[in-house]
Design a protein around this motif. Structure first.
Motif, mmCIF file in Angstrom:
data_model
loop_
_atom_site.group_PDB
_atom_site.id
_atom_site.type_symbol
_atom_site.label_atom_id
_atom_site.label_comp_id
_atom_site.label_asym_id
_atom_site.label_seq_id
_atom_site.Cartn_x
_atom_site.Cartn_y
_atom_site.Cartn_z
ATOM 1 N N ASP A 188 0.844 -1.189 0.000
ATOM 2 C CA ASP A 188 0.000 0.000 0.000
ATOM 3 C C ASP A 188 0.879 1.240 0.000
ATOM 4 O OD1 ASP A 188 -2.120 -1.720 0.221
ATOM 5 O OD2 ASP A 188 -2.649 -1.162 2.266
ATOM 6 N N MET A 189 0.406 2.262 -0.672
ATOM 7 C CA MET A 189 1.135 3.527 -0.667
ATOM 8 C C MET A 189 0.766 4.296 0.599
ATOM 9 S SD MET A 189 2.885 2.909 -3.221
ATOM 10 C CE MET A 189 3.888 4.372 -3.187
ATOM 11 N N TRP A 190 1.701 5.025 1.140
ATOM 12 C CA TRP A 190 1.545 5.639 2.456
ATOM 13 C C TRP A 190 1.241 7.135 2.397
ATOM 14 C CZ3 TRP A 190 5.629 3.015 0.493
ATOM 15 C CH2 TRP A 190 6.692 3.770 0.000
ATOM 16 N N TYR A 191 1.147 7.711 1.196
ATOM 17 C CA TYR A 191 0.825 9.135 1.096
ATOM 18 C C TYR A 191 -0.664 9.404 0.974
ATOM 19 C CZ TYR A 191 5.763 10.172 0.754
ATOM 20 O OH TYR A 191 7.094 10.279 1.030
ATOM 21 N N THR A 192 -1.460 8.346 1.004
ATOM 22 C CA THR A 192 -2.917 8.504 0.969
ATOM 23 C C THR A 192 -3.565 7.313 1.675
ATOM 24 O OG1 THR A 192 -4.860 8.890 -0.414
ATOM 25 C CG2 THR A 192 -3.197 7.369 -1.287
ATOM 26 N N HIS A 193 -4.716 7.563 2.246
ATOM 27 C CA HIS A 193 -5.503 6.498 2.875
ATOM 28 C C HIS A 193 -6.489 5.870 1.891
ATOM 29 C CE1 HIS A 193 -8.054 10.045 2.995
ATOM 30 N NE2 HIS A 193 -9.079 9.220 3.049
ATOM 31 N N VAL A 194 -6.628 6.449 0.722
ATOM 32 C CA VAL A 194 -7.608 5.987 -0.276
ATOM 33 C C VAL A 194 -7.229 4.608 -0.792
ATOM 34 C CG1 VAL A 194 -8.497 6.413 -2.608
ATOM 35 C CG2 VAL A 194 -8.311 8.295 -0.984
ATOM 36 N N ARG A 195 -8.216 3.716 -0.788
ATOM 37 C CA ARG A 195 -8.051 2.399 -1.378
ATOM 38 C C ARG A 195 -9.221 2.143 -2.315
ATOM 39 N NH1 ARG A 195 -3.889 3.470 -0.299
ATOM 40 N NH2 ARG A 195 -2.544 2.703 1.326
ATOM 41 N N LEU A 196 -8.866 1.697 -3.510
ATOM 42 C CA LEU A 196 -9.839 1.419 -4.559
ATOM 43 C C LEU A 196 -9.558 0.051 -5.151
ATOM 44 C CD1 LEU A 196 -9.463 4.872 -6.363
ATOM 45 C CD2 LEU A 196 -11.325 4.219 -4.825
ATOM 46 N N ARG A 197 -10.593 -0.608 -5.617
ATOM 47 C CA ARG A 197 -10.445 -1.890 -6.308
ATOM 48 C C ARG A 197 -10.878 -1.685 -7.754
ATOM 49 N NH1 ARG A 197 -13.679 -5.152 -3.438
ATOM 50 N NH2 ARG A 197 -11.967 -5.703 -2.068
ATOM 51 N N GLU A 198 -10.029 -2.143 -8.651
ATOM 52 C CA GLU A 198 -10.355 -2.023 -10.071
ATOM 53 C C GLU A 198 -11.475 -2.993 -10.424
ATOM 54 O OE1 GLU A 198 -8.025 -3.572 -13.815
ATOM 55 O OE2 GLU A 198 -7.090 -1.738 -13.040
ATOM 56 N N LYS A 199 -12.574 -2.433 -10.914
ATOM 57 C CA LYS A 199 -13.677 -3.254 -11.411
ATOM 58 C C LYS A 199 -13.531 -3.443 -12.921
ATOM 59 C CE LYS A 199 -16.919 -4.190 -9.165
ATOM 60 N NZ LYS A 199 -17.222 -5.427 -8.479
ATOM 61 N N ARG A 200 -13.091 -2.361 -13.591
ATOM 62 C CA ARG A 200 -12.902 -2.414 -15.039
ATOM 63 C C ARG A 200 -11.894 -1.347 -15.419
ATOM 64 N NH1 ARG A 200 -15.339 -0.206 -19.696
ATOM 65 N NH2 ARG A 200 -16.678 1.089 -18.412
ATOM 66 N N ASN A 201 -11.055 -1.693 -16.379
ATOM 67 C CA ASN A 201 -10.046 -0.770 -16.898
ATOM 68 C C ASN A 201 -9.958 -1.071 -18.389
ATOM 69 O OD1 ASN A 201 -7.676 0.477 -17.737
ATOM 70 N ND2 ASN A 201 -6.450 -0.269 -16.023
ATOM 71 N N THR A 202 -10.505 -0.176 -19.194
ATOM 72 C CA THR A 202 -10.572 -0.401 -20.626
ATOM 73 C C THR A 202 -9.773 0.664 -21.355
ATOM 74 O OG1 THR A 202 -12.790 -1.306 -20.388
ATOM 75 C CG2 THR A 202 -12.136 -0.640 -22.593
ATOM 76 N N VAL A 203 -8.968 0.216 -22.299
ATOM 77 C CA VAL A 203 -8.212 1.128 -23.149
ATOM 78 C C VAL A 203 -8.801 1.060 -24.549
ATOM 79 C CG1 VAL A 203 -5.956 1.666 -24.136
ATOM 80 C CG2 VAL A 203 -6.105 0.726 -21.818
ATOM 81 N N LYS A 204 -9.075 2.219 -25.106
ATOM 82 C CA LYS A 204 -9.502 2.281 -26.503
ATOM 83 C C LYS A 204 -8.300 2.718 -27.322
ATOM 84 C CE LYS A 204 -14.254 2.945 -25.360
ATOM 85 N NZ LYS A 204 -15.488 3.644 -25.540
ATOM 86 N N LEU A 205 -8.098 2.038 -28.435
ATOM 87 C CA LEU A 205 -6.986 2.343 -29.317
ATOM 88 C C LEU A 205 -7.496 3.057 -30.564
ATOM 89 C CD1 LEU A 205 -5.030 -1.049 -29.178
ATOM 90 C CD2 LEU A 205 -4.768 0.934 -27.696
ATOM 91 N N LEU A 206 -6.571 3.608 -31.317
ATOM 92 C CA LEU A 206 -6.938 4.204 -32.597
ATOM 93 C C LEU A 206 -7.577 3.126 -33.472
ATOM 94 C CD1 LEU A 206 -3.745 6.346 -33.141
ATOM 95 C CD2 LEU A 206 -5.984 7.118 -32.365
ATOM 96 N N ASN A 207 -8.487 3.520 -34.343
ATOM 97 C CA ASN A 207 -9.305 2.570 -35.113
ATOM 98 C C ASN A 207 -8.500 1.510 -35.861
ATOM 99 O OD1 ASN A 207 -11.829 3.363 -34.324
ATOM 100 N ND2 ASN A 207 -12.018 4.899 -35.939
#
Length: 178
Positions: free
Chosen positions: A117-136
């Protein structure tokens, strides 16, 4: 109905959401500037936060994500859309302060960066979805599918191919952990 905050809503607020923007010439219900202090909402006020093409403009990504986390209930979703740093639009807009990639939010995941865990923030998030769109062209050739469905290929693409097979835009759905 879920209570949604559309921060940086601009002229087209998400239907049914509470719109917030610093510009009075928008569809905002609430005028506020995330860079000028906290959001004017109580803790855990929303089921979700939408930030479309906002995070690349803020002064401090960590403080902004802390505010999104604060106003979102446990288990709620923070939805972020931002250009991939290899897209020309990332650098074309002079108001963009940050140029991000598909791993930029690892900072907030439990054990996400460097296995801890990073120590400069208390925020914790879980990735539900991470989508990258590319050029056509790359989408039609199947690279977008590979980037979004094979973890090892995503890493290979980010590290070695992304300046050749450029990203366009990224969408993150991040679950709030409290």
């Amino acid at each position: 109905m879920p209570r949604i905050l559309d921060i940086g809503c601009g002229p087209e607020k998400y239907p049914g959401a509470i719109g917030a923007d610093k510009n009075a010439d928008t569809a905002a219900d609430v005028l506020c500037d995330v860079d000028q202090g906290g959001l004017p909402f109580a803790d855990n006020s929303f089921d979700g936060v939408r930030a479309l093409h906002l995070i690349e403009h803020v002064a401090d990504v960590i403080k902004t994500m802390e505010e999104f986390h604060r106003v979102t209930r446990p288990g709620g979703i923070i939805y972020v859309v931002t250009p991939h740093y290899t897209d020309a639009s990332s650098f074309r807009d002079p108001t963009h302060r940050w140029h991000l990639n598909s791993y930029s939010f690892l900072y907030f995941y439990p054990g996400g960066m460097h296995g801890r865990d990073m120590w400069y923030t208390h925020v914790r998030l879980r990735e539900k979805r991470n989508t990258v769109k590319l050029l056509n062209l790359w989408k039609w050739l199947g690279f977008e599918f590979l980037v979004n469905h094979l973890r090892w290929f995503r890493k290979f693409w980010e590290y070695y191919l992304s300046f050749l097979i450029r990203g366009k835009v990224m969408e993150f759905e991040l679950e709030v952990l409290k």
